[in-house]
Design an enzyme around this catalytic site. Structure first.
Site, PDB file in Angstrom:
ATOM      1  N   PRO A  69       0.795  -1.240   0.000  1.00 44.10           N
ATOM      2  CA  PRO A  69       0.000   0.000   0.000  1.00 44.10           C
ATOM      3  C   PRO A  69       0.821   1.282   0.000  1.00 44.10           C
ATOM      4  CG  PRO A  69      -0.010  -0.999   2.165  1.00 44.10           C
ATOM      5  CD  PRO A  69       0.698  -1.964   1.268  1.00 44.10           C
ATOM      6  N   PHE A  70       2.149   1.174   0.212  1.00 38.33           N
ATOM      7  CA  PHE A  70       2.985   2.378   0.245  1.00 38.33           C
ATOM      8  C   PHE A  70       4.212   2.207  -0.651  1.00 38.33           C
ATOM      9  CE2 PHE A  70       0.635   2.329   4.251  1.00 38.33           C
ATOM     10  CZ  PHE A  70       0.011   3.556   4.191  1.00 38.33           C
TER      11      PHE A  70
ATOM     12  N   GLU B 192       4.140  -0.102   5.175  1.00 37.39           N
ATOM     13  CA  GLU B 192       3.905   0.604   6.440  1.00 37.39           C
ATOM     14  C   GLU B 192       3.836   2.113   6.283  1.00 37.39           C
ATOM     15  OE1 GLU B 192       5.800   0.875  10.989  1.00 37.39           O
ATOM     16  OE2 GLU B 192       6.688  -0.472   9.487  1.00 37.39           O
TER      17      GLU B 192
ATOM     18  N   LYS C 218       4.308  -4.356  13.563  1.00 36.03           N
ATOM     19  CA  LYS C 218       5.157  -5.256  14.339  1.00 36.03           C
ATOM     20  C   LYS C 218       4.453  -6.604  14.387  1.00 36.03           C
ATOM     21  CE  LYS C 218       9.035  -3.697  15.429  1.00 36.03           C
ATOM     22  NZ  LYS C 218       9.189  -3.473  13.993  1.00 36.03           N
TER      23      LYS C 218
END
Length: 429
Positions: free
Chosen positions: A215-216, A233, A249
């Site tokens: 997504p990034f 993230e 995490k």
């Protein structure tokens, strides 16, 4: 002054490929792609920024002060990155490990040309547009070849900066610090690298993105320096008065067997060790956000939620806060940087210890790439699952890490790093 046009391509995927190829003529390029992840907190599906009108690059001396002056003076879209080693400007720390990449610690630019993707519309915004500039560019873009030149790259060997036995020894050293109460958790990273490496950065990025679909995702080109990122993230986002942090995490591998994959996901959600890792960082992020938050506004909206990506399952939490109108965007970043998911707890002690045990300067790895908007909003990812490349030096690097806690088993931590490195090995080898 910016001039804005709207464009609806016949095929969005084809236009994206053409646009990325066309963008390679510019010295500065940043492409950010959500890969269709329509998250609760999302402004755009993808963004391309190219061609600097102005820029700033600094070392780690007063870097946030310089960025604040640049951002508040420009009052425009700014794109760039923050390296992990800006920790040295936030705290009394240092970075003396080997640096094969030699990126500046901070780099931001004000793009002349900006493309904002949302649904099936591309909003095109040009700085100081001259007559017919967009029409001429559009003809160039749609006339660009999509296919690669298929240039044969030189072969090169990928090496580990820390051999397996040395890695296990260093993790045991971290466990000793934890048992003595010096820290509760530390994110320990190690580098894979290649020298005399010749690659086609854009093609490598495309392959990495196709494997991971994160997504990034980010493709960054600043002259001869490249970041090819499949990051899952988010570090930090500001939208209006709301601040959003989404640390990761907890990691589990995928299975090709549907029932087996479901079981792996369920096991991750219930894993005490992985949950404790995540919750420790949630507490750290809550503390960081409280430094700028309005009283009582820090909230945990999502705790230890497991998300599935093509390569791995990941445990993600979402922490939010509200800030006052008088709190500037750089202040929010400076008081939370570096992100807790890449440091440990307590934060300063963890950063000191991992600096001693790691042998490579992190630089842009575990830093952040993102943008500021003209109205002081921002969005930044975490640079993990990323290939970094200095074309002039022909030096290629990617690093992986894991969170070490009292429940960590050194061999399992090593195996987790191998899982995270898999996609990057795959596209390079």
């Amino acid at each position: 002054m910016r001039t804005t046009q709207k464009h609806r391509p016949e095929s969005l995927d084809v236009f994206k490929r053409q646009l990325l190829t066309w963008s390679q003529q510019f010295h500065e390029v940043i492409w950010m792609d959500s890969n269709g992840y329509h998250q609760t907190h999302s402004n755009f599906d993808a963004i391309l920024a190219v061609d600097a009108m102005t820029c700033i690059q600094t070392d780690d001396y007063e870097s946030f002060l310089k960025l604040k002056e640049y951002q508040s003076t420009t009052k425009d879209w700014l794109f760039g990155y923050l390296s992990y080693d800006l920790k040295n400007t936030v705290e009394d720390l240092k970075s003396q490990n080997f640096d094969g990449l030699e990126f500046p610690e901070l780099y931001f630019f004000q793009p002349k040309k900006l493309f904002l993707f949302k649904d099936d519309i591309v909003e095109v915004t040009y700085l100081n547009m001259v007559s017919d500039e967009w029409e001429n560019d559009l003809l160039e873009i749609v006339g660009t070849e999509n296919s690669s030149q298929n240039k044969k790259a030189k072969t090169f060997n990928i090496k580990s900066r820390i051999p397996k036995n040395e890695y296990l020894t260093k993790v045991n050293s971290l466990l000793e610090h934890i048992h003595r109460g010096n820290i509760y958790e530390a994110n320990f990273c190690h580098e894979y690298y290649a020298e005399n490496a010749t690659i086609d950065p854009l093609e490598i990025y495309k392959k990495l993105n196709n494997i991971s679909k994160p997504p990034f995702a980010t493709y960054l080109k600043l002259g001869d320096k490249y970041v090819l990122s499949a990051s899952p993230e988010r570090y930090l986002m500001k939208t209006g008065s709301k601040i959003i942090s989404q640390p990761i995490k907890g990691t589990a591998k995928r299975s090709t067997n549907i029932d087996g994959d479901k079981k792996l996901k369920e096991q991750l959600a219930l894993d005490d060790k992985e949950r404790s890792e995540n919750i420790m960082i949630v507490d750290l992020v809550r503390n960081d956000l409280s430094k700028t938050a309005s009283k009582g506004s820090v909230q945990v909206e999502e705790l230890c939620q497991v998300y599935t990506f093509p390569q791995v399952h990941q445990m993600i939490s979402t922490i939010t806060s509200e800030i006052e109108d008088t709190t500037g965007p750089i202040e929010v970043i400076e008081t939370t940087f570096p992100m807790g998911s890449m440091t440990g707890a307590p934060k300063i002690s963890a950063m000191k210890i991992i600096e001693d045990l790691e042998v490579t300067k992190r630089g842009i790895y575990s830093g952040a790439v993102g943008y500021f908007t003209p109205n002081n909003d921002f969005d930044f990812n975490v640079i993990i699952r990323s290939i970094l490349y200095n074309k002039t030096k022909k030096y290629l690097s990617f690093s992986v890490g894991s969170a070490i806690t009292a429940k960590s088993e050194p061999l399992k931590e090593y195996e987790e790093c191998l899982i995270k490195a898999k996609a990057m090995h795959e596209v390079l080898e």
